[in-house]
Design a protein around this motif. Structure first.
Motif, PDB file in Angstrom:
ATOM      1  N   GLU A 265       0.845  -1.191   0.000  1.00  0.00           N
ATOM      2  CA  GLU A 265       0.000   0.000   0.000  1.00  0.00           C
ATOM      3  C   GLU A 265       0.882   1.244   0.000  1.00  0.00           C
ATOM      4  O   GLU A 265       0.586   2.212  -0.681  1.00  0.00           O
ATOM      5  N   MET A 266       1.984   1.173   0.778  1.00  0.00           N
ATOM      6  CA  MET A 266       2.891   2.314   0.809  1.00  0.00           C
ATOM      7  C   MET A 266       4.080   2.103  -0.123  1.00  0.00           C
ATOM      8  O   MET A 266       4.855   3.014  -0.362  1.00  0.00           O
ATOM      9  N   TRP A 267       4.230   0.908  -0.613  1.00  0.00           N
ATOM     10  CA  TRP A 267       5.255   0.569  -1.599  1.00  0.00           C
ATOM     11  C   TRP A 267       6.675   0.855  -1.121  1.00  0.00           C
ATOM     12  O   TRP A 267       7.518   1.272  -1.904  1.00  0.00           O
ATOM     13  N   ARG A 268       6.917   0.671   0.179  1.00  0.00           N
ATOM     14  CA  ARG A 268       8.299   0.829   0.682  1.00  0.00           C
ATOM     15  C   ARG A 268       8.957  -0.552   0.614  1.00  0.00           C
ATOM     16  O   ARG A 268       9.113  -1.230   1.626  1.00  0.00           O
TER      17      ARG A 268
END
Lengths: 300, 441
Positions: A265-268
């Motif tokens: 979702e945050m693509w970290r």
């Protein structure tokens, strides 16, 4: 009539063995080892899967250091520990009680055994979904029962920061206690009856029978059940995701839920790879301790 | 069957399969991806006209809202060819443009006389441009939308309730003009018995997982006139995101949640609010205007039973932007055909039909036409809302910014932990870290 295996003539046993196990080894390397090594590599980078065109650079131990210094991460691990310990304690206690009950012969034995086993036949996502209805404050059956017996008005389980962590334990216990029961039942059935007969001749009390014979002999199965549930619950995702999605606030944000948020979702990607490694090492370490204890118990 | 016969049959089958594959590869078809909801069904019906005129078949991939962003963003990141056309959320445009997931349409619009001046400015700004305030376009405004409100007109019109309300608050029971009145109206209905049934004040957005509580809280945030950052110095957020107005707005949103929502309304978004409203549990609900055509026709609460109002003002006018633009996916092999669809969709006559079938065009020829405001019970609300919309960050890092806000706001509003000031100070810290990582601070 069997035809002669002409093309295989001249192959050694060793070659044949490699031929058979080769595909399996290749699959294992492709689907287990490669992703693991790739995750380790990514955990030392600033890579983001949603920014393929951005430059990727090595960041050393930065992701790990951020992880260790992030108070929120310790909060997620704490929630996970609460969930794992709470659910395992309840499942073992209830599973043992049910196994002792089912071990006896009584009318409708088969029916009740099948009925008790039904929750483990369901998908966790389905269980999570219908329990949200059970917990629904206005028409949920669970809430109805609580309100009926306690008289408390506006009782809400999933929206309450103190009760929501217990709600996920309760649902997991409902679903997986039968599984623990099944393992412990196998343990109970493996105890030779003559041991009990000998103890009864010596006039041992029920209490002594349980603590001197039943529990020690079931212990390897019990530890095995704890090991399975420990691994499963440490990486628990679907059921909790469906029930609370980590809320209210972060009250039920287990490590695996947050890991999914960070990764997809945050693509970290780099940071979440480091987080995944931390979880992997934790599960591996804890499982190792339990396995060692299991070996010890088996040797007794 | 002999080996020879078997091989003949197999070859025939293989040739047949290859032939059918070849035929389908040659057939003209486009796949359009969007969320699974009423407007998507309306678009399916409307697009039959496109197929009739061009001979291009339309296929659809509609994903339920809770999974829409995950599914589509994964598809784009994987450079998938599933979608030729994508009606994507407004917040995605920064990433989609920066990473070239979408085809830039500026030249295409210019060559085909599709003027962005023909569309409402907030819609163009919200759905089409990147960078913001530029003339670079990556989408055609497709579905104008904003968060607004529905209310039980039949309850509001009851003489006994009107009298009781006036006696208590000193003014007429009517759609609230500001957030202070919104809370009073909600309080008035909370726990009240109507037709032998206990009802509640308002259904708010409180969802934790995707974007729900942010879409809800920002409705108050914008009405209080708060901003994310300094308009003169982008990304300078101190004193803006945690300003006294922002804190007041967050405190008010929590107060409204605490006093006036149905029990257990702690993880609610579009569907849950619709359920609460349609089942007659609440006097008011916040929801996207896209759902209003369905509510207006609903057998339980539709017709004269429901009224609509745009997000109430407080210190200023403001509403949360919803809606999407339609883009051509850069990984599609059928970009020319996809552009044909955009050309067809941008026509004023098609935009008019779009409104008639339940869509929400932003084309001025439709919304400025005489009689538009009275064409449906919610048309005026749509117009009022689009004039005052503001959107969340559309930066490439929007997902991180959004998740941080979800967590901070939910922790304060629903979990009741800490103060509004602490929540927004924490958010400032989170966002500063995100922009530092991006090299923008």
């Amino acid at each position: 009539m069997l035809r002669s295996a002409t093309p295989l003539r001249g192959m050694t046993d060793r070659t044949l063995a490699w031929l058979f196990i080769g595909p399996t080894i290749l699959l294992l390397l492709a689907f287990n080892l490669f992703p693991l090594i790739w995750t380790i590599i990514l955990s030392f980078t600033n890579y983001r899967a949603n920014r393929p065109s951005a430059a990727i650079s090595g960041v050393g131990f930065d992701n790990y250091s951020r992880l260790m210094n992030d108070e929120a991460v310790w909060g997620y691990l704490q929630s996970t520990a609460h969930f794992v310990v709470g659910s395992i304690v309840l499942q073992v206690a209830l599973g043992f009680a049910l196994a002792l009950l089912i071990d006896k012969k009584f009318r409708g034995h088969s029916f009740w055994t099948t009925a008790i086993l039904m929750p483990i036949m369901l998908s966790p996502a389905v269980v999570g979904t219908f329990w949200t209805y059970f917990f629904q404050p206005q028409y949920g059956i669970f809430n109805y029962i609580i309100i009926f017996f306690s008289g408390v008005e506006n009782f809400t389980m999933l929206g309450n920061v103190n009760l929501a962590p217990w709600a996920i334990i309760l649902v997991d216990t409902w679903m997986w206690t039968p599984y623990v029961m099944l393992l412990l039942l196998a343990g109970l059935r493996s105890i030779p009856p003559y041991i009990y007969e000998a103890a009864e001749i010596d006039r041992a009390s029920g209490f002594r029978l349980f603590f001197r014979i039943t529990l020690p002999m079931v212990m390897p199965f019990l530890v095995l059940a704890v090991l399975f549930r420990l691994i499963e619950n440490f990486k628990m995702f679907d059921l909790v995701n469906q029930l609370t999605n980590g809320g209210p606030g972060s009250a039920t944000e287990l490590a695996s839920i947050n890991l999914k948020r960070q990764a997809f979702e945050m693509w970290r990607t780099g940071y979440s790879s480091a987080f995944a490694m931390l979880l992997f090492v934790s599960i591996y370490g804890l499982s190792n301790i339990v396995v060692r204890y299991l070996e010890k118990v088996k040797q007794r | 069957m002999t080996v020879k016969q078997l091989s003949l049959v197999t070859s025939a089958l293989a040739l047949g399969l290859m032939a059918s594959g070849g035929a389908s590869a040659q057939s003209k078809s486009l796949t359009l991806c969007w969320a699974a909801w009423d407007p998507a069904n309306a678009l399916v019906e409307m697009s039959k006209d496109f197929t009739k005129k061009t001979g291009i078949d339309m296929k659809y991939e509609f994903v339920p809202w809770p999974n829409f962003a995950d599914r589509m963003l994964n598809e784009l990141n994987a450079r998938g060819k599933l979608c030729d056309l994508l009606i994507g959320d407004s917040q995605w445009i920064g990433t989609a443009a920066t990473e070239k997931h979408y085809v830039e349409l500026t030249d295409f619009f210019a060559k085909n006389n599709i003027s962005m001046n023909d569309f409402l400015e907030p819609a163009v700004e919200g759905y089409s441009t990147w960078p913001k305030n530029s003339k670079k376009y990556w989408a055609l405004p497709a579905m104008g939308d904003a968060v607004a409100w529905t209310y039980r007109k039949d309850w509001f019109n009851r003489a006994d309730l009107k009298a009781a309300f006036k006696a208590k608050y000193g003014y007429d029971l009517a759609p609230p003009a500001n957030w202070t009145q919104l809370k009073q109206v909600a309080e008035f209905f909370q726990g009240r018995e109507i037709d032998g049934k206990k009802v509640y004040g308002a259904a708010l957005y409180t969802e934790r997982g995707s974007e729900g509580i942010t879409m809800g809280f920002t409705s108050a945030f914008y009405a209080w006139g708060a901003r994310y950052d300094n308009p003169n110095k982008p990304y300078d957020m101190k004193g803006f995101i945690n300003s006294p107005d922002a804190v007041e707005a967050l405190t008010a949103y929590k107060a409204l949640y605490d006093c006036c929502t149905p029990p257990g309304h702690s993880n609610a978004y579009m569907t849950e609010n619709l359920d609460a409203y349609k089942s007659g549990q609440v006097a008011m609900q916040m929801n996207f205007i896209a759902f209003f055509p369905g509510i207006a026709k609903d057998p339980n609460v539709g017709g004269e039973k429901t009224g609509f109002f745009s997000n109430p003002n407080q210190k200023t006018a403001g509403a949360t932007l919803g809606g999407q633009g339609i883009s051509v996916v850069a990984y599609s092999d059928k970009q020319d055909m996809a552009k044909e669809y955009l050309k067809w969709f941008a026509q004023p006559s098609i935009q008019k039909t779009w409104w008639d079938v339940g869509g929400a065009p932003a084309h001025k020829s439709v919304v400025d036409a005489p009689g538009f405001a009275t064409s449906t019970p919610y048309a005026q609300v749509y117009l009022d809302s689009l004039k005052k919309v503001r959107d969340f960050w559309q930066e490439p890092s929007y997902a991180q910014l959004l998740q941080a806000m979800q967590k901070r706001v939910h922790t304060y509003v629903v979990a009741g932990s800490g103060t509004a000031q602490e929540a927004l100070d924490g958010l400032l810290k989170d966002w500063t870290e995100v922009f530092k990582d991006d090299g923008k601070l």
